[in-house]
Motif scaffolding. Structure first.
Motif, PDB file in Angstrom:
ATOM      1  N   GLN A  49       0.815  -1.218   0.000  1.00  0.00           N
ATOM      2  CA  GLN A  49       0.000   0.000   0.000  1.00  0.00           C
ATOM      3  C   GLN A  49       0.846   1.265   0.000  1.00  0.00           C
ATOM      4  O   GLN A  49       0.312   2.367   0.123  1.00  0.00           O
ATOM      5  N   ILE A  50       2.160   1.106  -0.145  1.00  0.00           N
ATOM      6  CA  ILE A  50       3.037   2.279  -0.142  1.00  0.00           C
ATOM      7  C   ILE A  50       4.021   2.198  -1.307  1.00  0.00           C
ATOM      8  O   ILE A  50       4.251   1.142  -1.881  1.00  0.00           O
ATOM      9  N   LYS A  51       4.572   3.364  -1.634  1.00  0.00           N
ATOM     10  CA  LYS A  51       5.703   3.401  -2.553  1.00  0.00           C
ATOM     11  C   LYS A  51       6.753   4.336  -1.958  1.00  0.00           C
ATOM     12  O   LYS A  51       6.425   5.314  -1.275  1.00  0.00           O
ATOM     13  N   ILE A  52       7.983   4.002  -2.212  1.00  0.00           N
ATOM     14  CA  ILE A  52       9.096   4.831  -1.762  1.00  0.00           C
ATOM     15  C   ILE A  52       9.441   5.762  -2.917  1.00  0.00           C
ATOM     16  O   ILE A  52       9.943   5.320  -3.950  1.00  0.00           O
ATOM     17  N   ALA A  53       9.135   7.042  -2.747  1.00  0.00           N
ATOM     18  CA  ALA A  53       9.362   8.029  -3.800  1.00  0.00           C
ATOM     19  C   ALA A  53      10.832   8.427  -3.888  1.00  0.00           C
ATOM     20  O   ALA A  53      11.355   8.661  -4.980  1.00  0.00           O
ATOM     21  N   HIS A  54      11.491   8.507  -2.747  1.00  0.00           N
ATOM     22  CA  HIS A  54      12.912   8.876  -2.667  1.00  0.00           C
ATOM     23  C   HIS A  54      13.493   8.193  -1.440  1.00  0.00           C
ATOM     24  O   HIS A  54      12.768   7.887  -0.491  1.00  0.00           O
ATOM     25  N   PHE A  55      14.791   7.998  -1.453  1.00  0.00           N
ATOM     26  CA  PHE A  55      15.468   7.588  -0.230  1.00  0.00           C
ATOM     27  C   PHE A  55      16.852   8.201  -0.206  1.00  0.00           C
ATOM     28  O   PHE A  55      17.453   8.457  -1.250  1.00  0.00           O
ATOM     29  N   TYR A  56      17.333   8.471   0.992  1.00  0.00           N
ATOM     30  CA  TYR A  56      18.618   9.129   1.192  1.00  0.00           C
ATOM     31  C   TYR A  56      19.370   8.387   2.286  1.00  0.00           C
ATOM     32  O   TYR A  56      18.805   8.083   3.333  1.00  0.00           O
ATOM     33  N   ARG A  57      20.633   8.116   2.047  1.00  0.00           N
ATOM     34  CA  ARG A  57      21.466   7.431   3.023  1.00  0.00           C
ATOM     35  C   ARG A  57      22.511   8.396   3.550  1.00  0.00           C
ATOM     36  O   ARG A  57      23.124   9.141   2.786  1.00  0.00           O
ATOM     37  N   PHE A  58      22.703   8.376   4.858  1.00  0.00           N
ATOM     38  CA  PHE A  58      23.657   9.264   5.514  1.00  0.00           C
ATOM     39  C   PHE A  58      24.651   8.418   6.290  1.00  0.00           C
ATOM     40  O   PHE A  58      24.261   7.494   6.994  1.00  0.00           O
ATOM     41  N   GLU A  59      25.923   8.758   6.157  1.00  0.00           N
ATOM     42  CA  GLU A  59      26.961   8.021   6.867  1.00  0.00           C
ATOM     43  C   GLU A  59      27.560   8.915   7.934  1.00  0.00           C
ATOM     44  O   GLU A  59      27.868  10.073   7.685  1.00  0.00           O
ATOM     45  N   GLY A  60      27.707   8.340   9.137  1.00  0.00           N
ATOM     46  CA  GLY A  60      28.324   9.087  10.222  1.00  0.00           C
ATOM     47  C   GLY A  60      29.782   9.370   9.907  1.00  0.00           C
ATOM     48  O   GLY A  60      30.515   8.479   9.498  1.00  0.00           O
ATOM     49  N   GLU A  61      30.182  10.617  10.076  1.00  0.00           N
ATOM     50  CA  GLU A  61      31.557  10.991   9.742  1.00  0.00           C
ATOM     51  C   GLU A  61      32.579  10.343  10.662  1.00  0.00           C
ATOM     52  O   GLU A  61      33.629   9.912  10.226  1.00  0.00           O
ATOM     53  N   SER A  62      32.267  10.266  11.944  1.00  0.00           N
ATOM     54  CA  SER A  62      33.244   9.733  12.888  1.00  0.00           C
ATOM     55  C   SER A  62      32.858   8.374  13.443  1.00  0.00           C
ATOM     56  O   SER A  62      33.681   7.681  14.016  1.00  0.00           O
ATOM     57  N   ASN A  63      31.591   7.986  13.279  1.00  0.00           N
ATOM     58  CA  ASN A  63      31.133   6.741  13.872  1.00  0.00           C
ATOM     59  C   ASN A  63      30.160   6.046  12.923  1.00  0.00           C
ATOM     60  O   ASN A  63      29.091   6.586  12.640  1.00  0.00           O
ATOM     61  N   PRO A  64      30.477   4.839  12.454  1.00  0.00           N
ATOM     62  CA  PRO A  64      29.565   4.132  11.561  1.00  0.00           C
ATOM     63  C   PRO A  64      28.194   3.867  12.184  1.00  0.00           C
ATOM     64  O   PRO A  64      27.211   3.682  11.477  1.00  0.00           O
ATOM     65  N   GLU A  65      28.089   3.865  13.512  1.00  0.00           N
ATOM     66  CA  GLU A  65      26.804   3.670  14.187  1.00  0.00           C
ATOM     67  C   GLU A  65      25.851   4.839  13.944  1.00  0.00           C
ATOM     68  O   GLU A  65      24.659   4.733  14.207  1.00  0.00           O
ATOM     69  N   ASP A  66      26.384   5.967  13.458  1.00  0.00           N
ATOM     70  CA  ASP A  66      25.559   7.139  13.176  1.00  0.00           C
ATOM     71  C   ASP A  66      24.917   7.083  11.797  1.00  0.00           C
ATOM     72  O   ASP A  66      24.229   8.006  11.388  1.00  0.00           O
ATOM     73  N   SER A  67      25.120   6.016  11.050  1.00  0.00           N
ATOM     74  CA  SER A  67      24.573   5.890   9.710  1.00  0.00           C
ATOM     75  C   SER A  67      23.056   5.740   9.771  1.00  0.00           C
ATOM     76  O   SER A  67      22.528   5.071  10.656  1.00  0.00           O
ATOM     77  N   SER A  68      22.365   6.374   8.821  1.00  0.00           N
ATOM     78  CA  SER A  68      20.907   6.283   8.787  1.00  0.00           C
ATOM     79  C   SER A  68      20.413   6.352   7.345  1.00  0.00           C
ATOM     80  O   SER A  68      21.156   6.712   6.437  1.00  0.00           O
ATOM     81  N   ILE A  69      19.162   5.994   7.178  1.00  0.00           N
ATOM     82  CA  ILE A  69      18.500   6.096   5.885  1.00  0.00           C
ATOM     83  C   ILE A  69      17.128   6.724   6.115  1.00  0.00           C
ATOM     84  O   ILE A  69      16.465   6.442   7.109  1.00  0.00           O
TER      85      ILE A  69
END
Length: 103
Positions: free
Chosen positions: A45-65
């Motif tokens: 029932q949904i569509k993903i129109a856009h997605f963005y990935r962010f990487e933590g500069e100093s800590n990989p645990e800070d990565s998000s989408i």
């Protein structure tokens, strides 16, 4: 149109809201739930129109989408999740079931 630096989650959220993605979603069990309307949606029932990935500069645990989502009831909003080891298993499972993904 002025060029916008899209390298931070806060900046992208602000820009995507200007495009009408004003609801916030979360995965609850096997459903995507709108925090604005309390409507529940299944992956088909949904569509993903856009997605963005962010990487933590100093800590990989800070990565998000961040996903910009459109529902079959024309509700538009965002879902933010961790990425990689920081991902929420329920959210990752739900998103894998979504067939309509655009960029």
């Amino acid at each position: 149109m002025e060029k916008v630096n899209m390298d931070s989650l806060v900046t992208v959220l602000a820009e995507i809201e200007k495009l009408g993605f004003t609801s916030q979603f979360e995965v609850n069990g096997k459903n995507l739930v709108s925090l604005k309307t309390d409507h529940h949606f299944m992956p088909d029932q949904i569509k993903i129109a856009h997605f963005y990935r962010f990487e933590g500069e100093s800590n990989p645990e800070d990565s998000s989408i961040m996903y910009a989502i459109e529902t079959n009831s024309n509700e538009k909003g965002t879902l933010v999740d961790g990425y990689g080891t920081a991902a929420d298993p329920a959210t990752a499972d739900f998103m894998r079931k979504v067939n309509e993904i655009h960029k």
